[in-house]
Design an enzyme around this catalytic site. Structure first.
Site, mmCIF file in Angstrom:
data_model
loop_
_atom_site.group_PDB
_atom_site.id
_atom_site.type_symbol
_atom_site.label_atom_id
_atom_site.label_comp_id
_atom_site.label_asym_id
_atom_site.label_seq_id
_atom_site.Cartn_x
_atom_site.Cartn_y
_atom_site.Cartn_z
ATOM 1 N N GLN A 79 -24.515 -40.567 -66.192
ATOM 2 C CA GLN A 79 -23.505 -41.332 -66.926
ATOM 3 C C GLN A 79 -23.353 -42.748 -66.351
ATOM 4 O O GLN A 79 -23.766 -43.019 -65.227
ATOM 5 C CB GLN A 79 -22.161 -40.633 -66.836
ATOM 6 C CG GLN A 79 -22.082 -39.285 -67.529
ATOM 7 C CD GLN A 79 -20.682 -38.700 -67.404
ATOM 8 O OE1 GLN A 79 -20.509 -37.624 -66.869
ATOM 9 N NE2 GLN A 79 -19.676 -39.405 -67.900
ATOM 10 N N HIS A 80 -22.706 -43.582 -67.143
ATOM 11 C CA HIS A 80 -22.121 -44.882 -66.731
ATOM 12 C C HIS A 80 -23.088 -46.037 -66.469
ATOM 13 O O HIS A 80 -22.657 -47.190 -66.463
ATOM 14 C CB HIS A 80 -21.278 -44.754 -65.445
ATOM 15 C CG HIS A 80 -20.297 -43.645 -65.433
ATOM 16 N ND1 HIS A 80 -19.241 -43.574 -66.304
ATOM 17 C CD2 HIS A 80 -20.205 -42.542 -64.630
ATOM 18 C CE1 HIS A 80 -18.523 -42.478 -66.047
ATOM 19 N NE2 HIS A 80 -19.092 -41.835 -65.046
ATOM 20 N N ASP A 92 -25.084 -36.455 -68.587
ATOM 21 C CA ASP A 92 -25.641 -35.225 -68.001
ATOM 22 C C ASP A 92 -24.600 -34.114 -67.839
ATOM 23 O O ASP A 92 -24.900 -32.936 -68.067
ATOM 24 C CB ASP A 92 -26.407 -35.496 -66.697
ATOM 25 C CG ASP A 92 -25.613 -36.227 -65.634
ATOM 26 O OD1 ASP A 92 -24.431 -36.533 -65.844
ATOM 27 O OD2 ASP A 92 -26.207 -36.495 -64.565
HETATM 28 O O1 LIG Z 1 -20.858 -40.435 -62.667
HETATM 29 C C1 LIG Z 1 -20.959 -39.237 -62.876
HETATM 30 C C2 LIG Z 1 -19.931 -38.513 -63.658
HETATM 31 O O2 LIG Z 1 -18.851 -39.314 -64.062
HETATM 32 C C3 LIG Z 1 -22.149 -38.513 -62.331
HETATM 33 O O3 LIG Z 1 -21.989 -37.120 -62.454
HETATM 34 C C4 LIG Z 1 -23.420 -39.009 -62.979
HETATM 35 O O4 LIG Z 1 -23.458 -38.576 -64.326
HETATM 36 C C5 LIG Z 1 -24.660 -38.619 -62.198
HETATM 37 O O5 LIG Z 1 -24.885 -37.240 -62.219
HETATM 38 P P1 LIG Z 1 -25.964 -36.456 -61.311
HETATM 39 O O6 LIG Z 1 -27.219 -37.243 -61.291
HETATM 40 O O7 LIG Z 1 -25.362 -36.262 -59.971
HETATM 41 O O8 LIG Z 1 -26.132 -35.142 -62.053
#
Ligand SMILES: O=C(CO)[C@@H](O)[C@H](O)COP(=O)(O)O
Ligand SMILES: Nc1ncnc2c1ncn2[C@@H]1O[C@H](COP(=O)(O)OP(=O)(O)O)[C@@H](O)[C@H]1O
Length: 467
Positions: free
Chosen positions: A70-71, A227
């Site tokens: 995300q983000h 994700d």
């Molecule tokens: O920033 C967040 C949720 O807000 C993280 O959960 C990212 O989405 C990255 O996820 P992973 O790579 O650790 O699964």
């Protein structure tokens, strides 16, 4: 037999699963690593996708969807070219920009009212402010901004109209999950002017896909998602389920019917990928804490687990505050890890390993508590992500959480959710297909150790300062 594929483009790697559209049975899977670092050229994700898809993985696959970290800020110029490497969710340079944005709008409550979340450095809106302030040349060239999953979907659809979904859009800081609408005024206030943003597609919508050399039969793409939203869809969670994911990030989240608004900022009011909401708490320190602990002790994951499990609960007084990469929840981007309670006798490899596991899990137990404090029901905790492969994590989690923990059979749940979304798009149905569970769920129990959390809370309070 019709085939669909789900792509998980998360922080450390790309994973692809190919599943049968009708019943979700796994047919094949592959993965490829991503480069290290908190800023990455999106081309590296595309190359990882191509690498994972090589050797005929996607032969016969008709539909695909991408769930990604995300983000991340992918800034594009007028012609759709990437302006600078994407700044990822775990890049903390934008923490000051986030604090400025919170103050400018009138405080955390104003943000929660506007978009359902209080932005921290991870959010796209904070990264846009950072870009405007620190790289005016790159900012000047930026015409639009998309998220990692949007960019990959856009490539797969042959550079057609950029599309996102409400789940991932809700992590930008300029989209309200509750209202189902962009807040372009907030984007403009953050960046200094307007930018193009992707259209928000409906859950289950089918986009036209461009066949490529590695995917000759592909014709449909789902809108994709973040994700964590992908994992919720892959697990098929219901009311009372709380997922704890031990990946690069640590997350705790649930799928609920109404938006959650937490002015403390701990719980983000995201949307999910199926039309509901996904209140979520995210820490910056999870699986990599285990990696760092094992590396410091000069052992692999299996030996690290044996060491941790050979030490008593509480590691004879050793407490690790796991803020190795700074922290997001609590919002302490400048913090660093801290080992507390060291004596002449207790600094053994076993106690160190135990303290690393317990410290990381205490951060996640706090995350589950934050959901509970915001009215999210918790009847079952499901443990997933790369770190959930650790036997020490599986055994110690129920003790630290003070409740049983369900460990679903090993599967790539983020990619599975993306595959389910792809099957949904291919079917044209109103609801996602009902697939059977990937395997059983192993329920782990253990004697609760509330005093371990109390000691951890003392050490955390020393870093947070007075409330
Ligand atoms: O920033 C967040 C949720 O807000 C993280 O959960 C990212 O989405 C990255 O996820 P992973 O790579 O650790 O699964
Ligand atoms: N058996 C294990 N014990 C502890 N950590 C593990 C184990 N297997 C994998 N990991 C860790 O899990 C992380 C990858 O998890 P994953 O959920 O794929 O992350 P992400 O989705 O953020 O890329 C890596 O840091 C890896 O070292």
């Amino acid at each position: 037999m019709r085939l669909v594929a789900g792509v998980d483009s998360s922080t450390q790697s790309t994973k692809i699963v190919v599943r049968r559209a009708e019943d979700g049975v796994l047919v094949r899977s592959a993965r490829a690593p991503h480069p290290e670092g908190t800023e990455v050229d999106p081309e590296a994700w595309w190359r990882a996708l191509e690498e994972a898809a090589s050797g005929g993985l996607l032969e016969g696959v008709e539909a695909v969807a991408v769930a990604a970290q995300q983000h991340g800020m992918v800034a594009l110029d007028e012609s759709g070219k990437v302006v600078r490497p994407a700044l990822l969710w775990n890049d903390t340079r934008s923490a000051g920009a986030a604090a400025d944005l919170v103050a400018e709008l009138g405080g955390p409550e104003a943000w929660v009212r506007a978009v359902g979340s209080v932005p921290v450095g991870s959010f796209t809106v904070s990264k846009l402010r950072w870009l405007a302030e620190h790289e005016p040349g790159a900012a000047e060239r930026t015409a639009s901004v998309v998220l990692p999953h949007d960019w990959l979907t856009w490539r797969l659809t042959g550079g057609a109209e950029p599309v996102t979904d409400r789940g991932d859009a809700s992590g930008t800081g300029y989209y309200s999950a509750a209202d189902g609408a962009y807040r372009e005024d907030l984007l403009r206030a953050a960046f200094g002017r307007g930018l193009g943003v992707p259209r928000v597609g409906a859950p289950g919508e089918a986009l036209e896909c461009a066949p490529g050399p590695g995917w000759p039969e592909l014709r449909v793409a789902g809108v994709g998602t973040g994700d964590n939203m992908g994992a919720a869809l892959g697990l098929g969670i219901g009311p009372g389920d709380v997922v704890v994911s031990v990946g690069t990030s640590g997350t705790a989240f649930a799928s609920v019917g109404a938006p959650v608004a937490d002015p403390s900022g701990a719980v983000a009011g995201f949307a999910d990928a199926a039309g509901g909401f996904l209140p979520l708490v995210c820490t910056l320190n999870a699986a990599r804490v285990l990696d760092a602990g094992a590396a410091a002790l000069g052992v692999g994951h299996a030996r690290f687990d044996e060491l941790a499990l050979s030490a008593p609960p509480g590691a004879e007084g050793l407490v690790l505050l796991p803020y190795l990469e700074g922290e997001r929840t609590p919002n302490l981007p400048e913090a660093r890890g801290r080992l507390d309670g060291v004596t002449v006798g207790n600094m053994t490899p076993a106690n160190l390993a135990r303290a690393f596991v317990e410290g990381m899990l205490c951060g996640l137990a706090d995350a589950v508590d934050a959901l509970v404090d915001n009215g999210v029901p918790v009847e079952r905790v499901l443990l997933i992500g790369g770190g959930a492969r650790s036997e020490a994590v599986r055994s110690i989690a129920p003790r630290v959480f003070g409740r049983p923990v369900a460990v679903p059979a090993e599967s790539q749940y983020v990619a599975d959710g993306a595959a389910r979304q792809a099957a949904w798009a291919l079917s044209g149905a109103a609801e996602p297909p009902v697939w059977g569970a990937a395997g059983g769920v192993e329920v782990r129990t253990g004697e609760p150790v509330p005093w371990v959390r109390e000691r951890y809370a003392e050490v955390r309070a020393g870093v947070e300062g007075p409330a």
